[in-house]
Design a protein around this motif. Structure first.
Motif, PDB file in Angstrom:
ATOM      1  N   GLN A   1       0.941  -1.274   0.040  1.00 20.10           N
ATOM      2  CA  GLN A   1      -0.018   0.014   0.133  1.00 20.10           C
ATOM      3  C   GLN A   1       0.982   1.160   0.044  1.00 20.10           C
ATOM      4  N   PRO A   2       0.541   2.270  -0.850  1.00 18.43           N
ATOM      5  CA  PRO A   2       1.237   3.743  -0.895  1.00 18.43           C
ATOM      6  C   PRO A   2       1.109   4.134   0.591  1.00 18.43           C
ATOM      7  N   PRO A   3       2.174   4.916   1.212  1.00 19.61           N
ATOM      8  CA  PRO A   3       2.327   5.339   2.516  1.00 19.61           C
ATOM      9  C   PRO A   3       0.987   6.564   2.622  1.00 19.61           C
ATOM     10  N   GLN A   4       0.344   6.534   3.783  1.00 21.22           N
ATOM     11  CA  GLN A   4      -0.528   7.492   3.681  1.00 21.22           C
ATOM     12  C   GLN A   4       0.087   8.700   4.303  1.00 21.22           C
ATOM     13  N   PRO A   5      -0.401  10.017   3.744  1.00 26.21           N
ATOM     14  CA  PRO A   5       0.075  11.046   4.155  1.00 26.21           C
ATOM     15  C   PRO A   5      -0.620  11.482   5.754  1.00 26.21           C
ATOM     16  N   HIS A   6       0.625  12.052   6.168  1.00 25.45           N
ATOM     17  CA  HIS A   6       0.364  12.280   7.793  1.00 25.45           C
ATOM     18  C   HIS A   6      -0.848  13.727   7.684  1.00 25.45           C
ATOM     19  N   LEU A   7      -1.719  13.351   8.092  1.00 24.83           N
ATOM     20  CA  LEU A   7      -2.844  14.375   8.443  1.00 24.83           C
ATOM     21  C   LEU A   7      -2.509  15.162  10.025  1.00 24.83           C
ATOM     22  N   GLN A   8      -2.807  16.251   9.795  1.00 25.36           N
ATOM     23  CA  GLN A   8      -2.708  17.058  10.863  1.00 25.36           C
ATOM     24  C   GLN A   8      -3.841  16.996  11.917  1.00 25.36           C
ATOM     25  N   ASP A   9      -3.760  17.146  13.197  1.00 32.25           N
ATOM     26  CA  ASP A   9      -4.994  17.024  14.022  1.00 32.25           C
ATOM     27  C   ASP A   9      -5.748  18.178  13.727  1.00 32.25           C
ATOM     28  N   PRO A  10      -7.345  18.150  13.782  1.00 32.50           N
ATOM     29  CA  PRO A  10      -8.061  18.917  13.691  1.00 32.50           C
ATOM     30  C   PRO A  10      -7.889  20.054  14.776  1.00 32.50           C
ATOM     31  N   PRO A  11      -8.360  21.412  14.338  1.00 34.17           N
ATOM     32  CA  PRO A  11      -8.069  22.446  15.266  1.00 34.17           C
ATOM     33  C   PRO A  11      -8.728  22.290  16.689  1.00 34.17           C
ATOM     34  N   ILE A  12      -9.798  21.663  16.642  1.00 33.75           N
ATOM     35  CA  ILE A  12     -10.589  21.300  18.005  1.00 33.75           C
ATOM     36  C   ILE A  12      -9.696  20.590  18.967  1.00 33.75           C
ATOM     37  N   TYR A  13      -9.210  19.569  18.346  1.00 30.69           N
ATOM     38  CA  TYR A  13      -8.202  18.686  19.033  1.00 30.69           C
ATOM     39  C   TYR A  13      -7.087  19.175  19.716  1.00 30.69           C
ATOM     40  N   ARG A  14      -6.366  20.113  18.794  1.00 28.82           N
ATOM     41  CA  ARG A  14      -5.311  20.705  19.208  1.00 28.82           C
ATOM     42  C   ARG A  14      -5.522  21.807  20.413  1.00 28.82           C
ATOM     43  N   ALA A  15      -6.868  22.384  20.157  1.00 28.49           N
ATOM     44  CA  ALA A  15      -7.223  23.144  21.243  1.00 28.49           C
ATOM     45  C   ALA A  15      -7.499  22.309  22.600  1.00 28.49           C
ATOM     46  N   LEU A  16      -7.837  21.258  22.402  1.00 31.05           N
ATOM     47  CA  LEU A  16      -8.044  20.568  23.661  1.00 31.05           C
ATOM     48  C   LEU A  16      -6.872  20.087  24.235  1.00 31.05           C
ATOM     49  N   ILE A  17      -5.982  19.543  23.359  1.00 32.31           N
ATOM     50  CA  ILE A  17      -4.532  19.340  23.808  1.00 32.31           C
ATOM     51  C   ILE A  17      -3.941  20.565  24.785  1.00 32.31           C
ATOM     52  N   ARG A  18      -4.083  21.687  24.068  1.00 32.59           N
ATOM     53  CA  ARG A  18      -3.458  22.962  24.615  1.00 32.59           C
ATOM     54  C   ARG A  18      -4.043  23.090  26.025  1.00 32.59           C
ATOM     55  N   ILE A  19      -5.302  23.073  26.038  1.00 30.80           N
ATOM     56  CA  ILE A  19      -5.999  23.180  27.390  1.00 30.80           C
ATOM     57  C   ILE A  19      -5.599  22.184  28.470  1.00 30.80           C
ATOM     58  N   TRP A  20      -5.406  21.001  27.931  1.00 32.76           N
ATOM     59  CA  TRP A  20      -5.039  19.940  28.951  1.00 32.76           C
ATOM     60  C   TRP A  20      -3.754  20.334  29.484  1.00 32.76           C
ATOM     61  N   ALA A  21      -2.767  20.631  28.646  1.00 37.35           N
ATOM     62  CA  ALA A  21      -1.466  21.087  28.893  1.00 37.35           C
ATOM     63  C   ALA A  21      -1.310  22.157  29.827  1.00 37.35           C
ATOM     64  N   ASP A  22      -2.196  23.251  29.557  1.00 40.28           N
ATOM     65  CA  ASP A  22      -2.225  24.301  30.487  1.00 40.28           C
ATOM     66  C   ASP A  22      -2.655  23.983  31.833  1.00 40.28           C
ATOM     67  N   ARG A  23      -3.326  23.095  31.965  1.00 45.78           N
ATOM     68  CA  ARG A  23      -4.030  22.476  33.159  1.00 45.78           C
ATOM     69  C   ARG A  23      -3.138  21.443  33.824  1.00 45.78           C
ATOM     70  N   ASP A  24      -1.967  20.976  33.140  1.00 49.90           N
ATOM     71  CA  ASP A  24      -1.207  19.875  33.727  1.00 49.90           C
ATOM     72  C   ASP A  24      -1.909  18.491  33.589  1.00 49.90           C
ATOM     73  N   ARG A  25      -2.650  18.468  32.617  1.00 49.53           N
ATOM     74  CA  ARG A  25      -3.458  17.294  32.769  1.00 49.53           C
ATOM     75  C   ARG A  25      -2.414  16.138  31.721  1.00 49.53           C
ATOM     76  N   THR A  26      -2.925  15.108  31.770  1.00 48.39           N
ATOM     77  CA  THR A  26      -2.174  13.979  30.990  1.00 48.39           C
ATOM     78  C   THR A  26      -2.587  13.826  29.527  1.00 48.39           C
ATOM     79  N   LEU A  27      -1.657  14.108  28.857  1.00 48.57           N
ATOM     80  CA  LEU A  27      -1.666  14.100  27.267  1.00 48.57           C
ATOM     81  C   LEU A  27      -1.764  12.942  26.517  1.00 48.57           C
ATOM     82  N   PRO A  28      -2.433  12.690  25.742  1.00 54.16           N
ATOM     83  CA  PRO A  28      -2.005  11.509  24.828  1.00 54.16           C
ATOM     84  C   PRO A  28      -0.749  11.268  24.127  1.00 54.16           C
ATOM     85  N   GLY A  29      -0.160  10.167  24.170  1.00 55.82           N
ATOM     86  CA  GLY A  29       1.222  10.057  23.486  1.00 55.82           C
ATOM     87  C   GLY A  29       2.115  10.696  24.023  1.00 55.82           C
TER      88      GLY A  29
END
Length: 73
Positions: free
Chosen positions: A18-46
């Motif tokens: 299979q041809p390699p799949q292009p790396h898709l960026q996270d949707p903006p809502i997910y990036r915002a959620l990760i940023r909020i979790w990081a600001d609150r010292d929450r556990t982050l996926p990965g």
């Protein structure tokens, strides 16, 4: 009498790479959620979480008192 059955070895279809799949960026809502979790010292996926590692580390021995009767319940 029954006709003799012919046995044919099964051969799976060839594997098509299979041809390699292009790396898709996270949707903006997910990036915002990760940023909020990081600001609150929450556990982050990965990401490494030292507190989780401490809590899940194997223990040498259990703390606490032994069974006062000594019958290893």
């Amino acid at each position: 009498m029954y006709p003799q059955a012919q046995h044919i070895a099964y051969q799976p279809p060839p594997v098509v790479p299979q041809p390699p799949q292009p790396h898709l960026q996270d949707p903006p809502i997910y990036r915002a959620l990760i940023r909020i979790w990081a600001d609150r010292d929450r556990t982050l996926p990965g990401r490494h979480d030292p507190e989780w590692c401490m809590l899940t580390a194997p223990r040498e021995a259990f703390s606490g008192s032994r069974d006062p009767r000594g019958d290893a319940r």
